[in-house]
Scaffold this motif. Structure first.
Motif, PDB file in Angstrom:
ATOM      1  N   LYS A 265       0.898  -1.167   0.000  1.00 22.14           N
ATOM      2  CA  LYS A 265       0.000   0.000   0.000  1.00 22.14           C
ATOM      3  C   LYS A 265       0.928   1.206   0.000  1.00 22.14           C
ATOM      4  O   LYS A 265       1.896   1.237   0.762  1.00 22.14           O
TER       5      LYS A 265
ATOM      6  N   LEU B 243       2.568   4.536   0.881  1.00 20.92           N
ATOM      7  CA  LEU B 243       2.535   5.402   2.059  1.00 20.92           C
ATOM      8  C   LEU B 243       2.967   6.811   1.680  1.00 20.92           C
ATOM      9  O   LEU B 243       3.831   7.011   0.828  1.00 20.92           O
ATOM     10  N   HIS B 244       2.396   7.779   2.387  1.00 13.51           N
ATOM     11  CA  HIS B 244       2.686   9.190   2.153  1.00 13.51           C
ATOM     12  C   HIS B 244       3.909   9.569   2.998  1.00 13.51           C
ATOM     13  O   HIS B 244       3.778  10.039   4.124  1.00 13.51           O
TER      14      HIS B 244
ATOM     15  N   SER C 264       4.343  13.055   4.829  1.00 11.00           N
ATOM     16  CA  SER C 264       3.741  13.296   6.149  1.00 11.00           C
ATOM     17  C   SER C 264       4.662  12.757   7.241  1.00 11.00           C
ATOM     18  O   SER C 264       4.835  13.388   8.295  1.00 11.00           O
TER      19      SER C 264
ATOM     20  N   THR D 274      -1.770  16.917   7.335  1.00  9.53           N
ATOM     21  CA  THR D 274      -3.012  17.154   8.084  1.00  9.53           C
ATOM     22  C   THR D 274      -3.291  16.070   9.124  1.00  9.53           C
ATOM     23  O   THR D 274      -4.353  16.061   9.729  1.00  9.53           O
TER      24      THR D 274
ATOM     25  N   TRP E 153      -2.545  15.467  12.131  1.00 11.93           N
ATOM     26  CA  TRP E 153      -2.830  15.803  13.535  1.00 11.93           C
ATOM     27  C   TRP E 153      -3.994  16.781  13.701  1.00 11.93           C
ATOM     28  O   TRP E 153      -4.299  17.202  14.820  1.00 11.93           O
TER      29      TRP E 153
ATOM     30  N   LEU F 285      -3.585  13.926  23.148  1.00 12.58           N
ATOM     31  CA  LEU F 285      -3.615  12.459  23.095  1.00 12.58           C
ATOM     32  C   LEU F 285      -2.395  11.973  23.864  1.00 12.58           C
ATOM     33  O   LEU F 285      -1.277  12.396  23.558  1.00 12.58           O
TER      34      LEU F 285
ATOM     35  N   ASP G  30      -2.637   1.418  16.327  1.00 10.99           N
ATOM     36  CA  ASP G  30      -3.654   1.355  15.279  1.00 10.99           C
ATOM     37  C   ASP G  30      -2.960   0.693  14.084  1.00 10.99           C
ATOM     38  O   ASP G  30      -2.230   1.332  13.335  1.00 10.99           O
TER      39      ASP G  30
ATOM     40  N   LEU H 253      -3.568   2.167  10.205  1.00  8.72           N
ATOM     41  CA  LEU H 253      -3.134   3.523   9.842  1.00  8.72           C
ATOM     42  C   LEU H 253      -1.893   3.996  10.582  1.00  8.72           C
ATOM     43  O   LEU H 253      -1.004   4.602   9.991  1.00  8.72           O
TER      44      LEU H 253
ATOM     45  N   PHE I 203       3.125   4.174   9.682  1.00  9.79           N
ATOM     46  CA  PHE I 203       3.780   5.469   9.908  1.00  9.79           C
ATOM     47  C   PHE I 203       4.847   5.336  11.002  1.00  9.79           C
ATOM     48  O   PHE I 203       5.952   5.838  10.877  1.00  9.79           O
TER      49      PHE I 203
ATOM     50  N   TYR J 109      -9.031  -1.568  13.884  1.00 12.23           N
ATOM     51  CA  TYR J 109     -10.388  -1.053  14.048  1.00 12.23           C
ATOM     52  C   TYR J 109     -11.338  -1.851  13.159  1.00 12.23           C
ATOM     53  O   TYR J 109     -10.963  -2.304  12.071  1.00 12.23           O
TER      54      TYR J 109
ATOM     55  N   ILE K  24      -4.745   2.426   0.164  1.00  9.21           N
ATOM     56  CA  ILE K  24      -6.059   1.892   0.520  1.00  9.21           C
ATOM     57  C   ILE K  24      -6.639   2.870   1.535  1.00  9.21           C
ATOM     58  O   ILE K  24      -6.053   3.078   2.600  1.00  9.21           O
TER      59      ILE K  24
ATOM     60  N   ALA L 225      -9.955   6.778  13.410  1.00  9.17           N
ATOM     61  CA  ALA L 225     -10.788   6.824  14.623  1.00  9.17           C
ATOM     62  C   ALA L 225     -10.273   7.956  15.521  1.00  9.17           C
ATOM     63  O   ALA L 225      -9.089   7.995  15.846  1.00  9.17           O
TER      64      ALA L 225
END
Ligand SMILES: Nc1nc(=O)c2c([nH]1)NC[C@@H]1CN(c3ccc(C(=O)N[C@@H](CCC(=O)O)C(=O)O)cc3)CN21
Ligand SMILES: O=c1ccn([C@H]2C[C@H](O)[C@@H](COP(=O)(O)O)O2)c(=O)[nH]1
Length: 264
Positions: A48, A50-51, A54, A78, A80, A143, A169, A172, A176, A209, A258, A263
């Motif tokens: 997949k 990945l960016h 970021s 974006t 955060w 958080l 998570d 997602l 990262f 999730y 994808i 969440a």
């Protein structure tokens, strides 16, 4: 990135379904470990896309000690946004704890500067630890830190890093987090005159999730491709002087992204 696909499959098959803070519902396990040899290529998903932009900007932002999303937004990042207040502040999150952990007498500890010093002066120390989990300030953070403690280790001129991530998570966040700590380890190795060794990723509550199951199954149908190489500008010798332009991911061939809802 077989390690990551094994994690996805393990959690789908063996995880326990539970409700969670966000109201989404998860399937998860407690306690899981992955290891990435940083000489074997840069550990970024190939099943997949990945960016990376970021991830690099977020890491430079942590290292600068910043905790306001302005810098991220100015660079098109974006990730955060949902957690910031109306001024863009997140409270004393990662950057604040890494670079200026407050002490009871009104001073501050720069854990990253101390780490660089200890790696240079006493490489075989067993105390190369950085922690973002500051119990006195957790309630002020947007958080509480997920990637909350990491330790470096030097053996035969190789720098390894182990991260403890209390909450993960898997669809997602984890891709990262792996790329971010792999890059941090390579950057620190470069400025400390060491070669990059392993990145060891230890997960506490590792969850998928409920609204990521389909995407996870889709990803499991895909076949991993060879890992790309991360080029880091060899001229940079100061960890705090790295800029976005000092990094180039070479030979990154990946399957399409994808989409998945985050969440909050
Ligand atoms: N539920 C949750 N998971 C996380 O991973 C997470 C949080 N919350 N809150 C704080 C940060 C923010 N993180 C995020 C937030 C969004 C994406 C995300 O949407 N990723 C997209 C691409 C987005 C982009 O790069 O612009 C992806 O497909 O990977 C990833 C990590 C990691 N953290
Ligand atoms: O770097 C990160 C930051 C956050 N996450 C995930 C892990 C959880 O799904 C949420 C945080 O919720 P808590 O209720 O505070 O555990 O964010 C991540 O995987 N990586």
């Amino acid at each position: 990135m077989r390690q990551y696909l094994d994690l996805l499959a393990h959690v789908l098959e063996n995880g326990v379904d539970r409700d969670d803070r966000t109201g989404t519902g998860t399937r998860g396990v407690f306690g899981y470990q992955m290891r990435f040899d940083l000489q074997a290529g840069f550990p970024v998903l190939t099943t997949k896309k990945l960016h990376l932009k970021s991830i690099i900007h977020e890491l430079l932002w942590f290292l600068s000690g910043d905790t306001n999303i302005r810098y991220l937004n100015e660079h098109g990042v974006t990730i955060w946004d949902e957690w910031a207040d109306k001024n863009g502040d997140l409270g004393p999150v990662y950057g604040a704890q890494w670079r200026s952990w407050p002490t009871p007498d009104g001073g501050h500890v720069d854990q990253i500067a101390n780490l660089l010093k200890s790696l240079r002066e006493n490489p075989h120390s067993r105390r190369h630890v950085v922690t973002a989990w500051n119990p006195a300030q957790v309630d002020e953070m947007a958080l509480p830190p997920c990637h909350c403690l990491f330790q470096f280790h030097v053996a035969e001129g190789r720098l390894s890093c182990q991260l403890y991530q209390r909450s993960a998570d898997i669809f997602l966040g984890v891709p990262f987090n792996i790329a971010s700590y792999a890059l941090l380890t390579m950057m620190i190795a470069q400025v400390a005159g060491l070669r990059a060794g392993d990145f060891v990723h230890t997960l506490g509550d590792a969850h998928l999730y409920q609204n990521h199951f389909e995407q996870a199954r889709e990803q499991l149908k895909r076949t991993p491709k060879p890992l790309p190489q991360m080029w880091i500008n060899p001229e940079v010798g100061d960890l705090f002087a790295f800029r976005y332009e000092d990094f180039r991911l070479e030979g990154y061939v990946a399957d399409p992204t994808i989409r998945a809802p985050i969440a909050v």
